[in-house]
Write a protein that holds these residues in place. Sequence first.
Motif, PDB file in Angstrom:
ATOM      1  N   ASP A  60     136.381  82.625  20.371  1.00 31.66           N
ATOM      2  CA  ASP A  60     137.393  82.523  20.977  1.00 31.66           C
ATOM      3  C   ASP A  60     137.331  80.964  20.433  1.00 31.66           C
ATOM      4  OD1 ASP A  60     139.088  80.784  22.822  1.00 31.66           O
ATOM      5  OD2 ASP A  60     138.131  82.229  24.507  1.00 31.66           O
ATOM      6  N   ALA A  61     138.220  80.658  19.455  1.00 41.15           N
ATOM      7  CA  ALA A  61     138.291  79.451  18.945  1.00 41.15           C
ATOM      8  C   ALA A  61     138.774  78.012  19.978  1.00 41.15           C
ATOM      9  CB  ALA A  61     139.337  79.363  17.652  1.00 41.15           C
ATOM     10  N   PRO A  62     139.847  78.363  20.777  1.00 43.52           N
ATOM     11  CA  PRO A  62     140.340  77.260  21.370  1.00 43.52           C
ATOM     12  C   PRO A  62     138.956  76.741  22.434  1.00 43.52           C
ATOM     13  CG  PRO A  62     142.006  79.057  21.422  1.00 43.52           C
ATOM     14  CD  PRO A  62     140.696  79.497  20.848  1.00 43.52           C
ATOM     15  N   LEU A  63     138.346  77.886  23.052  1.00 43.12           N
ATOM     16  CA  LEU A  63     137.352  77.637  23.917  1.00 43.12           C
ATOM     17  C   LEU A  63     136.220  76.889  23.299  1.00 43.12           C
ATOM     18  CD1 LEU A  63     135.971  77.677  26.890  1.00 43.12           C
ATOM     19  CD2 LEU A  63     135.196  80.051  26.207  1.00 43.12           C
ATOM     20  N   LEU A  64     135.850  77.508  21.912  1.00 46.65           N
ATOM     21  CA  LEU A  64     134.786  76.999  21.355  1.00 46.65           C
ATOM     22  C   LEU A  64     134.950  75.380  20.953  1.00 46.65           C
ATOM     23  CD1 LEU A  64     133.460  79.681  19.063  1.00 46.65           C
ATOM     24  CD2 LEU A  64     132.034  78.192  20.373  1.00 46.65           C
ATOM     25  N   GLU A  65     136.200  75.166  20.580  1.00 44.87           N
ATOM     26  CA  GLU A  65     136.762  73.865  20.343  1.00 44.87           C
ATOM     27  C   GLU A  65     136.806  72.892  21.356  1.00 44.87           C
ATOM     28  OE1 GLU A  65     137.693  70.275  18.498  1.00 44.87           O
ATOM     29  OE2 GLU A  65     137.256  72.014  17.317  1.00 44.87           O
ATOM     30  N   ASP A  66     137.246  73.294  22.419  1.00 42.53           N
ATOM     31  CA  ASP A  66     136.832  72.566  23.778  1.00 42.53           C
ATOM     32  C   ASP A  66     135.491  72.218  24.142  1.00 42.53           C
ATOM     33  OD1 ASP A  66     137.597  71.457  26.273  1.00 42.53           O
ATOM     34  OD2 ASP A  66     138.067  73.088  27.172  1.00 42.53           O
TER      35      ASP A  66
ATOM     36  N   VAL B 226     134.980  85.012  11.466  1.00 43.12           N
ATOM     37  CA  VAL B 226     134.820  84.995  12.782  1.00 43.12           C
ATOM     38  C   VAL B 226     136.010  85.432  13.509  1.00 43.12           C
ATOM     39  CG1 VAL B 226     133.433  82.924  12.628  1.00 43.12           C
ATOM     40  CG2 VAL B 226     135.766  82.648  13.056  1.00 43.12           C
ATOM     41  N   GLY B 227     137.085  85.852  12.869  1.00 39.23           N
ATOM     42  CA  GLY B 227     138.372  86.445  13.488  1.00 39.23           C
ATOM     43  C   GLY B 227     138.733  85.639  14.571  1.00 39.23           C
ATOM     44  N   ALA B 228     138.695  84.322  14.601  1.00 45.18           N
ATOM     45  CA  ALA B 228     138.985  83.496  15.620  1.00 45.18           C
ATOM     46  C   ALA B 228     140.151  83.815  16.322  1.00 45.18           C
ATOM     47  CB  ALA B 228     138.812  81.964  15.212  1.00 45.18           C
ATOM     48  N   THR B 229     140.179  83.742  17.677  1.00 42.09           N
ATOM     49  CA  THR B 229     141.494  83.848  18.404  1.00 42.09           C
ATOM     50  C   THR B 229     142.152  82.466  18.684  1.00 42.09           C
ATOM     51  OG1 THR B 229     140.233  83.854  20.382  1.00 42.09           O
ATOM     52  CG2 THR B 229     140.696  85.888  19.629  1.00 42.09           C
ATOM     53  N   ASP B 230     143.444  82.493  18.765  1.00 41.55           N
ATOM     54  CA  ASP B 230     144.139  81.190  19.064  1.00 41.55           C
ATOM     55  C   ASP B 230     145.134  81.286  20.095  1.00 41.55           C
ATOM     56  OD1 ASP B 230     143.334  80.143  16.476  1.00 41.55           O
ATOM     57  OD2 ASP B 230     144.394  81.226  15.438  1.00 41.55           O
ATOM     58  N   GLY B 231     144.644  82.044  21.205  1.00 46.02           N
ATOM     59  CA  GLY B 231     145.467  82.216  22.383  1.00 46.02           C
ATOM     60  C   GLY B 231     145.453  80.778  23.204  1.00 46.02           C
ATOM     61  N   PRO B 232     146.583  80.655  24.304  1.00 42.79           N
ATOM     62  CA  PRO B 232     146.738  79.554  24.957  1.00 42.79           C
ATOM     63  C   PRO B 232     145.522  78.979  25.641  1.00 42.79           C
ATOM     64  CG  PRO B 232     147.612  81.322  26.020  1.00 42.79           C
ATOM     65  CD  PRO B 232     147.031  81.809  24.659  1.00 42.79           C
ATOM     66  N   HIS B 233     145.097  77.461  25.595  1.00 44.48           N
ATOM     67  CA  HIS B 233     144.060  77.105  26.281  1.00 44.48           C
ATOM     68  C   HIS B 233     144.289  75.679  26.428  1.00 44.48           C
ATOM     69  CE1 HIS B 233     139.800  76.732  27.510  1.00 44.48           C
ATOM     70  NE2 HIS B 233     139.672  75.685  26.476  1.00 44.48           N
ATOM     71  N   ASP B 234     144.094  75.180  27.702  1.00 46.27           N
ATOM     72  CA  ASP B 234     144.102  73.854  27.853  1.00 46.27           C
ATOM     73  C   ASP B 234     142.827  73.024  27.961  1.00 46.27           C
ATOM     74  OD1 ASP B 234     144.904  71.445  29.082  1.00 46.27           O
ATOM     75  OD2 ASP B 234     144.750  72.112  31.093  1.00 46.27           O
ATOM     76  N   PRO B 235     142.781  72.175  26.839  1.00 51.01           N
ATOM     77  CA  PRO B 235     141.536  71.347  26.808  1.00 51.01           C
ATOM     78  C   PRO B 235     141.106  70.673  28.018  1.00 51.01           C
ATOM     79  CG  PRO B 235     142.890  70.817  24.987  1.00 51.01           C
ATOM     80  CD  PRO B 235     143.655  71.979  25.779  1.00 51.01           C
ATOM     81  N   GLY B 236     139.914  70.747  28.185  1.00 50.61           N
ATOM     82  CA  GLY B 236     139.373  70.033  29.644  1.00 50.61           C
ATOM     83  C   GLY B 236     139.540  70.943  30.844  1.00 50.61           C
ATOM     84  N   SER B 237     140.313  72.185  30.571  1.00 47.91           N
ATOM     85  CA  SER B 237     140.439  73.213  31.667  1.00 47.91           C
ATOM     86  C   SER B 237     139.239  73.671  32.249  1.00 47.91           C
ATOM     87  CB  SER B 237     141.627  74.059  31.355  1.00 47.91           C
ATOM     88  OG  SER B 237     140.875  74.804  30.366  1.00 47.91           O
ATOM     89  N   TYR B 238     139.335  74.775  33.190  1.00 42.67           N
ATOM     90  CA  TYR B 238     138.347  75.435  33.704  1.00 42.67           C
ATOM     91  C   TYR B 238     137.403  76.147  32.519  1.00 42.67           C
ATOM     92  CZ  TYR B 238     135.793  78.706  36.951  1.00 42.67           C
ATOM     93  OH  TYR B 238     134.977  79.347  37.508  1.00 42.67           O
ATOM     94  N   GLY B 239     138.091  76.601  31.542  1.00 39.44           N
ATOM     95  CA  GLY B 239     137.213  77.225  30.407  1.00 39.44           C
ATOM     96  C   GLY B 239     136.033  76.604  30.146  1.00 39.44           C
ATOM     97  N   THR B 240     135.817  75.364  29.938  1.00 42.28           N
ATOM     98  CA  THR B 240     134.638  74.559  29.542  1.00 42.28           C
ATOM     99  C   THR B 240     133.933  74.566  30.693  1.00 42.28           C
ATOM    100  OG1 THR B 240     135.775  73.189  27.659  1.00 42.28           O
ATOM    101  CG2 THR B 240     133.869  72.386  28.671  1.00 42.28           C
ATOM    102  N   ARG B 241     134.461  74.017  31.981  1.00 43.17           N
ATOM    103  CA  ARG B 241     133.503  74.133  33.053  1.00 43.17           C
ATOM    104  C   ARG B 241     132.607  75.524  33.325  1.00 43.17           C
ATOM    105  NH1 ARG B 241     137.716  72.360  35.897  1.00 43.17           N
ATOM    106  NH2 ARG B 241     137.589  73.865  37.404  1.00 43.17           N
TER     107      ARG B 241
END
Length: 249
Positions: A188-194, A226-241
């Motif tokens: 999950d590229a966005p979550l990993l980047e976050d 890694v077949g990284a996904t690029d789905g929508p993700h808001d940096p700093g959102s609940y995903g990282t928490r």
Amino acid sequence: MIESIEGKRGIPRHRPPFVAQVGLFGRPTLVHNVETLYWVARICREGPEVLCAIEKNGRKGLRSFSVSGRVSKPGVFLLPAGSTIRDVIEAAGGMKEGHVFKAYQPGGPSSGLLPASLEHVPLDFDMLQPHGSFIGSAAVVVLSDRDSAREAALNMLRFFEDESCGQCTPCRAGCEKAVKLMQAETWDAPLLEDLCQVMADASICGLGQAAPNPIRLVMRHFPEEVGATDGPHDPGSYGTRQALEGDWE
């Protein structure tokens, strides 16, 4: 190290103040590694020419490269500071028979993983930073077409997870959760980047701040692994928490 010498738990100090101003037992302190002390002694004996007379790719001096991986003769090699990875591989006897150069770790796990296409970059201070890496300890690991960049990055994060002193949450929890996320079939590229951004910005010391480098560089240079996904993700959102608190599953 300074904390340990003072009889305390061996964890990083908050900075500032920096140890050059307030260090061992409150006194100004300079911290050097053995290689620095070796060169100070050699320059005193042989003069500055032992370093400044050697130049390669516009860089002066010598550097000890510790080389391992898919090379014929792993070891420590004293080479000009401006040497490229190709120069390092040549000094180590070339690639092992049957192996094709694929990628390299230029300076320890914190430096991440660079592709063979960047073989022209001199391995010296300030030369690798534009590519998201650095020379670090000059501990070079050479990978071939038989190796997985994805697995190499996961191995580096497992090292950071084990080496984290546990003092700060971004590093302690971030490394652990990064390892879990990296074991997914598709990253999950966005979550990993976050998560990488939080670790880089909020970790107390260089271990946690640099731990994201293997993740970011593999996603940049080896996305097919890694077949990284690029789905929508808001940096700093609940995903990282979720990732940091352990309930992201």
